[in-house]
Design a protein around this motif. Structure first.
Motif, PDB file in Angstrom:
ATOM      1  N   PRO A   1      -1.140   7.043 -15.231  1.00  0.00           N
ATOM      2  CA  PRO A   1      -1.953   6.878 -16.383  1.00  0.00           C
ATOM      3  C   PRO A   1      -1.638   6.351 -17.042  1.00  0.00           C
ATOM      4  CG  PRO A   1      -0.543   9.503 -16.541  1.00  0.00           C
ATOM      5  CD  PRO A   1      -0.618   8.629 -15.041  1.00  0.00           C
ATOM      6  N   ARG A   2       0.416   6.466 -17.720  1.00  0.00           N
ATOM      7  CA  ARG A   2       1.131   5.287 -18.370  1.00  0.00           C
ATOM      8  C   ARG A   2       0.386   3.737 -17.976  1.00  0.00           C
ATOM      9  NH1 ARG A   2       7.077   7.192 -19.513  1.00  0.00           N
ATOM     10  NH2 ARG A   2       6.208   9.033 -20.470  1.00  0.00           N
ATOM     11  N   ALA A   3       0.859   3.733 -16.263  1.00  0.00           N
ATOM     12  CA  ALA A   3       0.510   2.359 -15.897  1.00  0.00           C
ATOM     13  C   ALA A   3      -1.212   1.402 -15.965  1.00  0.00           C
ATOM     14  CB  ALA A   3       0.914   2.019 -14.379  1.00  0.00           C
ATOM     15  N   THR A   4      -1.959   3.264 -16.043  1.00  0.00           N
ATOM     16  CA  THR A   4      -3.470   2.885 -16.189  1.00  0.00           C
ATOM     17  C   THR A   4      -3.968   2.285 -18.023  1.00  0.00           C
ATOM     18  OG1 THR A   4      -3.989   4.269 -14.527  1.00  0.00           O
ATOM     19  CG2 THR A   4      -6.095   3.737 -15.989  1.00  0.00           C
ATOM     20  N   GLU A   5      -3.009   2.893 -18.811  1.00  0.00           N
ATOM     21  CA  GLU A   5      -3.059   2.579 -19.910  1.00  0.00           C
ATOM     22  C   GLU A   5      -2.573   0.699 -19.970  1.00  0.00           C
ATOM     23  OE1 GLU A   5      -1.910   5.817 -22.467  1.00  0.00           O
ATOM     24  OE2 GLU A   5      -2.691   7.369 -22.211  1.00  0.00           O
ATOM     25  N   TRP A   6      -1.590   0.712 -19.657  1.00  0.00           N
ATOM     26  CA  TRP A   6      -1.547  -0.629 -19.835  1.00  0.00           C
ATOM     27  C   TRP A   6      -2.362  -1.764 -19.233  1.00  0.00           C
ATOM     28  CZ3 TRP A   6       0.702  -4.050 -15.785  1.00  0.00           C
ATOM     29  CH2 TRP A   6       1.410  -5.364 -16.831  1.00  0.00           C
TER      30      TRP A   6
ATOM     31  N   LEU B   1      -5.080  -1.492 -18.501  1.00  0.00           N
ATOM     32  CA  LEU B   1      -6.464  -1.718 -19.362  1.00  0.00           C
ATOM     33  C   LEU B   1      -6.499  -2.064 -20.408  1.00  0.00           C
ATOM     34  CD1 LEU B   1      -8.069   1.935 -18.371  1.00  0.00           C
ATOM     35  CD2 LEU B   1      -8.854  -0.063 -17.555  1.00  0.00           C
ATOM     36  N   LYS B   2      -5.592  -2.435 -21.198  1.00  0.00           N
ATOM     37  CA  LYS B   2      -5.339  -3.209 -22.089  1.00  0.00           C
ATOM     38  C   LYS B   2      -5.106  -4.402 -22.460  1.00  0.00           C
ATOM     39  CE  LYS B   2      -3.369   0.902 -25.255  1.00  0.00           C
ATOM     40  NZ  LYS B   2      -1.795   1.455 -25.363  1.00  0.00           N
ATOM     41  N   SER B   3      -4.280  -4.404 -20.785  1.00  0.00           N
ATOM     42  CA  SER B   3      -4.257  -6.175 -20.483  1.00  0.00           C
ATOM     43  C   SER B   3      -4.464  -6.556 -19.869  1.00  0.00           C
ATOM     44  CB  SER B   3      -2.764  -6.384 -21.889  1.00  0.00           C
ATOM     45  OG  SER B   3      -1.414  -5.534 -20.276  1.00  0.00           O
ATOM     46  N   PRO B   4      -5.621  -6.587 -19.218  1.00  0.00           N
ATOM     47  CA  PRO B   4      -5.995  -6.721 -17.812  1.00  0.00           C
ATOM     48  C   PRO B   4      -5.837  -7.725 -17.234  1.00  0.00           C
ATOM     49  CG  PRO B   4      -8.195  -6.551 -18.906  1.00  0.00           C
ATOM     50  CD  PRO B   4      -6.773  -6.186 -19.500  1.00  0.00           C
ATOM     51  N   HIS B   5      -6.211  -9.314 -17.881  1.00  0.00           N
ATOM     52  CA  HIS B   5      -5.743 -10.258 -17.891  1.00  0.00           C
ATOM     53  C   HIS B   5      -4.320 -11.158 -17.395  1.00  0.00           C
ATOM     54  CE1 HIS B   5      -4.287  -9.940 -21.968  1.00  0.00           C
ATOM     55  NE2 HIS B   5      -3.911 -10.805 -21.872  1.00  0.00           N
TER      56      HIS B   5
ATOM     57  N   ILE C   1      -2.263  -8.352 -15.330  1.00  0.00           N
ATOM     58  CA  ILE C   1      -2.116  -8.277 -13.921  1.00  0.00           C
ATOM     59  C   ILE C   1      -2.483  -9.275 -13.045  1.00  0.00           C
ATOM     60  CG2 ILE C   1      -3.034  -6.546 -12.267  1.00  0.00           C
ATOM     61  CD1 ILE C   1      -0.815  -5.420 -14.087  1.00  0.00           C
ATOM     62  N   LEU C   2      -3.848  -9.515 -14.076  1.00  0.00           N
ATOM     63  CA  LEU C   2      -4.576 -11.162 -12.527  1.00  0.00           C
ATOM     64  C   LEU C   2      -4.015 -11.932 -12.420  1.00  0.00           C
ATOM     65  CD1 LEU C   2      -8.045 -10.491 -14.296  1.00  0.00           C
ATOM     66  CD2 LEU C   2      -6.889  -9.655 -11.736  1.00  0.00           C
ATOM     67  N   SER C   3      -3.104 -12.481 -13.621  1.00  0.00           N
ATOM     68  CA  SER C   3      -2.273 -13.342 -13.653  1.00  0.00           C
ATOM     69  C   SER C   3      -0.793 -13.503 -12.630  1.00  0.00           C
ATOM     70  CB  SER C   3      -2.026 -13.817 -15.341  1.00  0.00           C
ATOM     71  OG  SER C   3      -0.694 -12.370 -15.919  1.00  0.00           O
ATOM     72  N   TRP C   4      -0.737 -12.096 -12.811  1.00  0.00           N
ATOM     73  CA  TRP C   4       0.348 -11.685 -11.959  1.00  0.00           C
ATOM     74  C   TRP C   4       0.257 -12.445 -10.321  1.00  0.00           C
ATOM     75  CZ3 TRP C   4       5.233 -12.327 -12.042  1.00  0.00           C
ATOM     76  CH2 TRP C   4       6.461 -12.674 -14.023  1.00  0.00           C
ATOM     77  N   VAL C   5      -1.092 -11.780 -10.042  1.00  0.00           N
ATOM     78  CA  VAL C   5      -1.879 -12.111  -8.648  1.00  0.00           C
ATOM     79  C   VAL C   5      -2.133 -12.696  -8.259  1.00  0.00           C
ATOM     80  CG1 VAL C   5      -4.293 -11.065  -7.478  1.00  0.00           C
ATOM     81  CG2 VAL C   5      -2.838  -9.240  -9.066  1.00  0.00           C
ATOM     82  N   LEU C   6      -2.357 -13.465  -9.121  1.00  0.00           N
ATOM     83  CA  LEU C   6      -2.588 -14.867  -8.587  1.00  0.00           C
ATOM     84  C   LEU C   6      -1.688 -15.855  -8.678  1.00  0.00           C
ATOM     85  CD1 LEU C   6      -5.583 -16.284 -11.688  1.00  0.00           C
ATOM     86  CD2 LEU C   6      -5.550 -15.911  -8.769  1.00  0.00           C
ATOM     87  N   LYS C   7      -0.222 -15.927  -9.329  1.00  0.00           N
ATOM     88  CA  LYS C   7       0.973 -16.271  -8.935  1.00  0.00           C
ATOM     89  C   LYS C   7       1.454 -15.715  -7.802  1.00  0.00           C
ATOM     90  CE  LYS C   7       2.478 -17.221 -13.970  1.00  0.00           C
ATOM     91  NZ  LYS C   7       3.121 -16.186 -14.564  1.00  0.00           N
ATOM     92  N   ILE C   8       1.565 -14.387  -7.141  1.00  0.00           N
ATOM     93  CA  ILE C   8       1.824 -14.120  -5.875  1.00  0.00           C
ATOM     94  C   ILE C   8       1.362 -14.126  -4.721  1.00  0.00           C
ATOM     95  CG2 ILE C   8       2.545 -12.316  -4.538  1.00  0.00           C
ATOM     96  CD1 ILE C   8       2.151 -10.615  -7.242  1.00  0.00           C
ATOM     97  N   TYR C   9      -0.254 -14.882  -5.468  1.00  0.00           N
ATOM     98  CA  TYR C   9      -0.916 -15.135  -4.235  1.00  0.00           C
ATOM     99  C   TYR C   9      -0.721 -17.372  -4.071  1.00  0.00           C
ATOM    100  CZ  TYR C   9      -5.301 -17.695  -2.172  1.00  0.00           C
ATOM    101  OH  TYR C   9      -5.717 -18.418  -1.357  1.00  0.00           O
ATOM    102  N   SER C  10      -0.158 -17.894  -4.826  1.00  0.00           N
ATOM    103  CA  SER C  10       0.222 -19.237  -4.785  1.00  0.00           C
ATOM    104  C   SER C  10       1.190 -19.402  -3.727  1.00  0.00           C
ATOM    105  CB  SER C  10      -0.516 -20.103  -6.256  1.00  0.00           C
ATOM    106  OG  SER C  10       0.710 -19.150  -6.937  1.00  0.00           O
ATOM    107  N   ILE C  11       2.077 -18.009  -4.300  1.00  0.00           N
ATOM    108  CA  ILE C  11       3.933 -18.282  -3.643  1.00  0.00           C
ATOM    109  C   ILE C  11       3.685 -18.019  -2.344  1.00  0.00           C
ATOM    110  CG2 ILE C  11       6.003 -17.866  -4.506  1.00  0.00           C
ATOM    111  CD1 ILE C  11       5.567 -17.922  -7.211  1.00  0.00           C
ATOM    112  N   SER C  12       3.283 -16.512  -2.485  1.00  0.00           N
ATOM    113  CA  SER C  12       4.008 -16.477  -0.773  1.00  0.00           C
ATOM    114  C   SER C  12       2.629 -16.180   0.074  1.00  0.00           C
ATOM    115  CB  SER C  12       4.301 -14.551  -1.377  1.00  0.00           C
ATOM    116  OG  SER C  12       2.809 -14.020  -1.286  1.00  0.00           O
ATOM    117  N   LEU C  13       1.265 -16.694  -0.425  1.00  0.00           N
ATOM    118  CA  LEU C  13       0.190 -16.089   0.759  1.00  0.00           C
ATOM    119  C   LEU C  13      -0.888 -17.465   0.607  1.00  0.00           C
ATOM    120  CD1 LEU C  13      -1.572 -12.312  -0.235  1.00  0.00           C
ATOM    121  CD2 LEU C  13       0.568 -13.368   1.550  1.00  0.00           C
ATOM    122  N   GLY C  14      -0.267 -17.898  -0.178  1.00  0.00           N
ATOM    123  CA  GLY C  14      -1.486 -19.651  -0.244  1.00  0.00           C
ATOM    124  C   GLY C  14      -0.637 -20.469   0.648  1.00  0.00           C
TER     125      GLY C  14
END
Length: 290
Positions: free
Chosen positions: A227-232, A234-238, A240-253
């Motif tokens: 629940p705590r991670a979910t509240e965080w 939902l308040k700032s989904p962008h 999480i998306l920015s971190w996912v893109l960074k991980i993708y560009s560094i490791s999987l890209g």
């Protein structure tokens, strides 16, 4: 007999029975007929005329009360399509302008601070110029035969909010996967209603069916477990998306990009081969069908 003649002012009909009328009697009857005809014309003119104000009361027109102020407002609305009494009328005319490719009138319906959310686009469209450019591209993409068929338009009683249900048609035939709903919020600018916010939801051509419910169950279960991670999130989904893109560009890209590029080149080659085969088959058919 004489008394009856003097009382009516005319010669009684039973006094003239069986004898020729005198010239004076003919002149009197002609005068009476002329007066009656003139009175009838006067009555007919009064019936067809519209007394705007008489004795301070509004008259009845076709069984309804007729107000001169409302009449002048309606006549103004007929002369100028930019004035509307309700948001539903505004939305109906808005789609008529899109079908008729009338860009000049369409610009009068859009507010300077218009904000549009089209669910097929990743980002909202802000500002009158950007929104007008979007609808201009839409009208160009529709061509000459595609039209909006607006089925239902409803509005809030106390607020300037309206919604429309529609689908696209080509020569009055419905196009599959083109059903949608639009929600509009209007605002008064001077003496005109204009669209200030809009949200357009279009039917998706993909029909996953029950898989959506299964995915929703997994997502909601994850939300309940953390629940705590979910509240965080939902308040700032962008974030999480920015971190996912960074991980993708560094490791999987480094590994996935070459595979995706080769995959795209392979599909391009397949489409070229299919087009050449199709043209070859058409040439053979033309030779045999001549």
């Amino acid at each position: 007999m004489a008394t009856a003649a003097n009382f009516s002012g005319r010669v009684a009909p039973w006094n003239t029975w069986g004898r020729k009328p005198s010239p004076k009697t003919g002149i009197k009857s002609l005068a009476v007929k002329t007066t009656c005809r003139l009175d009838g014309n006067r009555l007919r003119r009064e019936q067809h005329s519209f007394p705007w104000q008489r004795n301070g009361e509004s008259k009845l027109l076709n069984g309804h009360k007729f107000n001169p102020l409302m009449a002048s407002r309606r006549s103004t609305n007929n002369d100028s399509n930019s004035n509307h009494d309700s948001p539903s009328d505004l939305i109906k005319d808005f789609y008529v302008c899109i079908n008729e490719k009338n860009m000049r009138k369409l610009g009068d319906y859009i507010s300077a601070d218009c904000y549009l959310e089209e669910c097929s686009f990743p980002n909202p469209i802000d500002g009158k110029e950007e929104v007008f450019r979007f609808f201009k591209r839409l009208m160009t993409s529709m061509g000459d035969n595609v039209k909006f068929n607006v089925q239902h338009v409803c509005q809030e009683d106390d607020q300037l909010i309206a919604a429309a249900k529609w689908h696209l048609e080509w020569k009055k035939s419905q196009i599959p996967f083109t059903r949608g709903c639009s929600f509009f919020e209007c605002a008064e600018e001077g003496d005109k209603l204009r669209i200030i916010k809009a949200r357009i939801v279009i039917e998706s051509p993909l029909k996953p069916g029950g898989y959506v419910l299964s995915l929703l169950k997994v997502v909601t279960g994850t939300f309940d477990d953390f629940p705590r991670a979910t509240e965080w999130f939902l308040k700032s989904p962008h974030v999480i998306l920015s971190w996912v893109l960074k991980i993708y560009s560094i490791s999987l890209g480094l590994f996935i990009n070459p595979i995706l590029k080769s995959y795209v080149h392979l599909w391009n080659l397949a489409t070229y081969l299919q087009s050449y085969v199709f043209q070859f088959v058409l040439k053979i058919l033309k030779l045999f069908l001549k």
